[in-house]
Design a protein around this motif. Structure first.
Motif, PDB file in Angstrom:
ATOM      1  N   UNK A   5       0.829  -1.207   0.000  1.00 47.52           N
ATOM      2  CA  UNK A   5       0.000   0.000   0.000  1.00 47.52           C
ATOM      3  C   UNK A   5       0.860   1.252   0.000  1.00 47.52           C
ATOM      4  N   UNK A   6       0.387   2.264  -0.718  1.00 48.55           N
ATOM      5  CA  UNK A   6       1.121   3.532  -0.811  1.00 48.55           C
ATOM      6  C   UNK A   6       0.173   4.673  -0.434  1.00 48.55           C
ATOM      7  N   UNK A   7       0.601   5.491   0.521  1.00 50.82           N
ATOM      8  CA  UNK A   7      -0.225   6.624   0.964  1.00 50.82           C
ATOM      9  C   UNK A   7       0.582   7.920   0.841  1.00 50.82           C
ATOM     10  N   UNK A   8       0.101   8.821  -0.025  1.00 56.33           N
ATOM     11  CA  UNK A   8       0.774  10.129  -0.164  1.00 56.33           C
ATOM     12  C   UNK A   8      -0.264  11.240  -0.374  1.00 56.33           C
ATOM     13  N   UNK A   9      -1.446  11.112   0.246  1.00 57.36           N
ATOM     14  CA  UNK A   9      -2.487  12.088  -0.116  1.00 57.36           C
ATOM     15  C   UNK A   9      -2.310  13.458   0.522  1.00 57.36           C
ATOM     16  N   UNK A  10      -1.572  13.505   1.643  1.00 54.44           N
ATOM     17  CA  UNK A  10      -1.430  14.815   2.309  1.00 54.44           C
ATOM     18  C   UNK A  10      -0.005  14.971   2.832  1.00 54.44           C
ATOM     19  N   UNK A  11       0.182  14.968   4.130  1.00 52.19           N
ATOM     20  CA  UNK A  11       1.529  15.229   4.645  1.00 52.19           C
ATOM     21  C   UNK A  11       2.165  14.035   5.355  1.00 52.19           C
ATOM     22  N   UNK A  12       1.638  12.832   5.098  1.00 61.36           N
ATOM     23  CA  UNK A  12       2.306  11.632   5.598  1.00 61.36           C
ATOM     24  C   UNK A  12       2.710  10.793   4.395  1.00 61.36           C
ATOM     25  N   UNK A  13       3.976  10.387   4.341  1.00 60.08           N
ATOM     26  CA  UNK A  13       4.397   9.461   3.291  1.00 60.08           C
ATOM     27  C   UNK A  13       4.474   8.104   3.958  1.00 60.08           C
ATOM     28  N   UNK A  14       3.763   7.121   3.410  1.00 58.27           N
ATOM     29  CA  UNK A  14       3.772   5.831   4.092  1.00 58.27           C
ATOM     30  C   UNK A  14       3.608   4.682   3.109  1.00 58.27           C
ATOM     31  N   UNK A  15       4.275   3.582   3.445  1.00 59.48           N
ATOM     32  CA  UNK A  15       4.164   2.341   2.670  1.00 59.48           C
ATOM     33  C   UNK A  15       3.910   1.211   3.656  1.00 59.48           C
ATOM     34  N   UNK A  16       3.103   0.245   3.229  1.00 57.99           N
ATOM     35  CA  UNK A  16       2.843  -0.893   4.125  1.00 57.99           C
ATOM     36  C   UNK A  16       2.630  -2.145   3.304  1.00 57.99           C
ATOM     37  N   UNK A  17       2.903  -3.262   3.944  1.00 57.58           N
ATOM     38  CA  UNK A  17       2.658  -4.553   3.288  1.00 57.58           C
ATOM     39  C   UNK A  17       1.682  -5.351   4.136  1.00 57.58           C
ATOM     40  N   UNK A  18       0.620  -5.799   3.471  1.00 56.55           N
ATOM     41  CA  UNK A  18      -0.359  -6.671   4.126  1.00 56.55           C
ATOM     42  C   UNK A  18      -0.145  -8.075   3.560  1.00 56.55           C
ATOM     43  N   UNK A  19       0.030  -9.035   4.476  1.00 57.76           N
ATOM     44  CA  UNK A  19       0.180 -10.430   4.034  1.00 57.76           C
ATOM     45  C   UNK A  19      -1.014 -11.214   4.578  1.00 57.76           C
ATOM     46  N   UNK A  20      -1.804 -11.770   3.696  1.00 56.94           N
ATOM     47  CA  UNK A  20      -3.003 -12.534   4.089  1.00 56.94           C
ATOM     48  C   UNK A  20      -3.845 -11.813   5.146  1.00 56.94           C
ATOM     49  N   UNK A  21      -4.126 -10.537   4.869  1.00 54.37           N
ATOM     50  CA  UNK A  21      -5.040  -9.782   5.744  1.00 54.37           C
ATOM     51  C   UNK A  21      -4.409  -9.202   6.999  1.00 54.37           C
ATOM     52  N   UNK A  22      -3.092  -9.402   7.198  1.00 51.27           N
ATOM     53  CA  UNK A  22      -2.457  -8.847   8.402  1.00 51.27           C
ATOM     54  C   UNK A  22      -1.280  -7.954   8.044  1.00 51.27           C
ATOM     55  N   UNK A  23      -1.015  -6.963   8.880  1.00 49.88           N
ATOM     56  CA  UNK A  23       0.104  -6.050   8.597  1.00 49.88           C
ATOM     57  C   UNK A  23       1.424  -6.798   8.769  1.00 49.88           C
ATOM     58  N   UNK A  24       2.219  -6.874   7.672  1.00 44.13           N
ATOM     59  CA  UNK A  24       3.541  -7.499   7.761  1.00 44.13           C
ATOM     60  C   UNK A  24       4.578  -6.439   8.141  1.00 44.13           C
ATOM     61  N   UNK A  92       2.523   7.601  -9.356  1.00 44.91           N
ATOM     62  CA  UNK A  92       3.643   7.339 -10.262  1.00 44.91           C
ATOM     63  C   UNK A  92       4.428   6.114  -9.800  1.00 44.91           C
ATOM     64  N   UNK A  93       4.679   6.044  -8.498  1.00 45.17           N
ATOM     65  CA  UNK A  93       5.410   4.886  -7.963  1.00 45.17           C
ATOM     66  C   UNK A  93       4.594   3.609  -8.178  1.00 45.17           C
ATOM     67  N   UNK A  94       3.299   3.678  -7.891  1.00 43.32           N
ATOM     68  CA  UNK A  94       2.447   2.479  -8.007  1.00 43.32           C
ATOM     69  C   UNK A  94       2.443   1.966  -9.448  1.00 43.32           C
ATOM     70  N   UNK A  95       2.287   2.867 -10.387  1.00 45.20           N
ATOM     71  CA  UNK A  95       2.220   2.440 -11.793  1.00 45.20           C
ATOM     72  C   UNK A  95       3.563   1.875 -12.254  1.00 45.20           C
ATOM     73  N   UNK A  96       4.644   2.509 -11.801  1.00 45.52           N
ATOM     74  CA  UNK A  96       5.971   1.995 -12.145  1.00 45.52           C
ATOM     75  C   UNK A  96       6.179   0.588 -11.611  1.00 45.52           C
TER      76      UNK A  96
END
Ligand code: KG4
Ligand code: ZN
Length: 358
Positions: A5-24, A92-96
């Motif tokens: 997951x990629x979040x850049x909508x406002x002033x937090x830059x964040x990336x996360x990985x969910x593995x089988x429904x749980x935060x990895x 841009x990152x997601x599409x790349x």
């Protein structure tokens, strides 16, 4: 199933990985300190910082999760609402990434992500009613499921968080000032006659905070001694409340008015939607103590289950985006590379394509 997951909508830059429904794993860089100097988020600075932070955060989230980019099944990215330039950086990152590894692309509605993220720690009983209160949005939703939500009401002007931050600014508290108002308010009793309850003399489910904001501004103008002499970086609530009990009373009275405005609309929405089994409250302002106790009381009285996430899951993060992406992907929905970002104020279209056709 692995979703990045990629979040850049406002002033937090964040990336996360969910593995089988749980935060990895999650990595997050807040830009709050950069924007604080200007008293609000500067869109140009936000976009540049996202661009600067993303590569390091991507390395970090991959190494923390032990995952390899090649294993990622879906890349979920916040497509809006948000600051256009900032959204485009994440997009841009997601599409790349999906072009590089063939994963599915899933555009995520940031507000849906806020609403359903509590499912990461507990089951939400649907149908549910959702109250989203953040720095950019104030909305009431009817949630038939975690992918089917209808807007019942929204703010006509400022978001709740904005009202807190503008009140903080009037008192010379630093940006974003919601948390300082909260701390100072906790040290005084509210005067329930000081400010009006915002936009309650109507029959709708919308919100408006401009009247309350003007009332506070007029009060501070008439009592200039309330304004703190100097803006401090991390103001000490106890000292401020001890030095100026009236300032603490203003913070408590303002918080009370906001809480009552939310309570009245929530009770109305629950009366109109007796089928709701639970009430989800999310967004940065859901960290506010008076609002938390108000919604707790409403849920108890109306006998609905209250889902109020921990403050860390209330504020912007990529885990909620990755989770929402994984839910959509598992239901067979995705986007193609034509996916567009949607700025604040425009409706997000439901334009998912069946997985496998994109
Ligand atoms: O959801 P969020 O992290 O960001 C978005 O706006 O999407 O919400 C940030 C907002 C800010 O306006 C901030 O002042 C407010 O949440 N906030 C609070 C509290 N903590 C954060 N407002 C009142 N009381 C708090 N404890
Ligand atoms: Zn948000």
């Amino acid at each position: 199933m692995l979703c990045l997951g990629i979040e850049t909508s406002c002033d937090e830059t964040s990336l996360a990985i969910i593995r089988d429904g749980e935060i990895a794993a999650q990595s997050l860089r807040s830009q709050e300190d950069l924007h604080a100097i200007y008293g609000g988020v500067v869109p140009e600075i936000a976009s540049r910082e996202h661009l600067r932070a993303l590569p390091g955060l991507l390395d970090q989230v991959l190494s923390r999760s032990g995952a390899d980019l090649g294993e990622v099944d879906a890349v979920a990215v916040t497509r809006g609402p948000g600051l256009m330039g900032s959204l485009l950086v994440g997009m841009g990152l997601a599409k790349g990434l999906v072009q590089g590894n063939g994963a599915a692309l899933v555009g995520v509605d940031h507000l849906q992500a806020h609403m359903i993220a509590p499912e990461l720690s507990r089951k939400i009983a649907y149908p549910a009613l959702g109250l989203l209160i953040s720095g950019g949005h104030t909305r009431l939703y009817a949630l038939a499921s975690n992918t089917d939500m209808e807007i019942l009401g929204r703010t006509l002007d400022d978001a709740v968080g904005e009202a807190f931050d503008k009140t903080a600014k009037l008192l010379n508290l630093p940006y974003p000032g919601g948390k300082y108002i909260d701390r100072i308010a906790g040290l005084a009793e509210p005067d329930t006659t000081l400010f009006p309850r915002p936009y309650v003399d109507n029959q709708n489910l919308d919100f408006s905070f401009s009247g309350l904001k003007t009332a506070v501004a007029n009060y501070v103008r008439d009592h200039p001694e309330l304004r703190l002499k100097e803006m401090e970086e991390n103001p000490d609530a106890e000292r401020i409340a001890a030095q100026s009990p009236q300032l603490a009373r203003v913070c408590a009275s303002f918080s009370w008015s906001v809480s009552q405005g939310l309570r009245i609309k929530l009770e109305r929405a629950l009366r109109r939607h007796p089928e709701a089994e639970s009430l989800v409250v999310a967004g940065g302002v859901a960290a506010n103590s008076m609002i938390r106790s108000t919604v707790e009381a409403v849920a108890r009285e109306r006998e609905v289950e209250l889902i109020l996430p921990e403050p860390e899951l209330c504020t912007d993060n990529a885990a909620m985006v990755a989770y929402t992406g994984s839910v959509l992907h598992s239901k067979g929905w995705c986007h193609d590379l034509d996916l567009e970002a949607v700025p604040r104020g425009r409706a997000i279209p439901w334009d998912y394509l069946p997985t496998g056709t994109a």
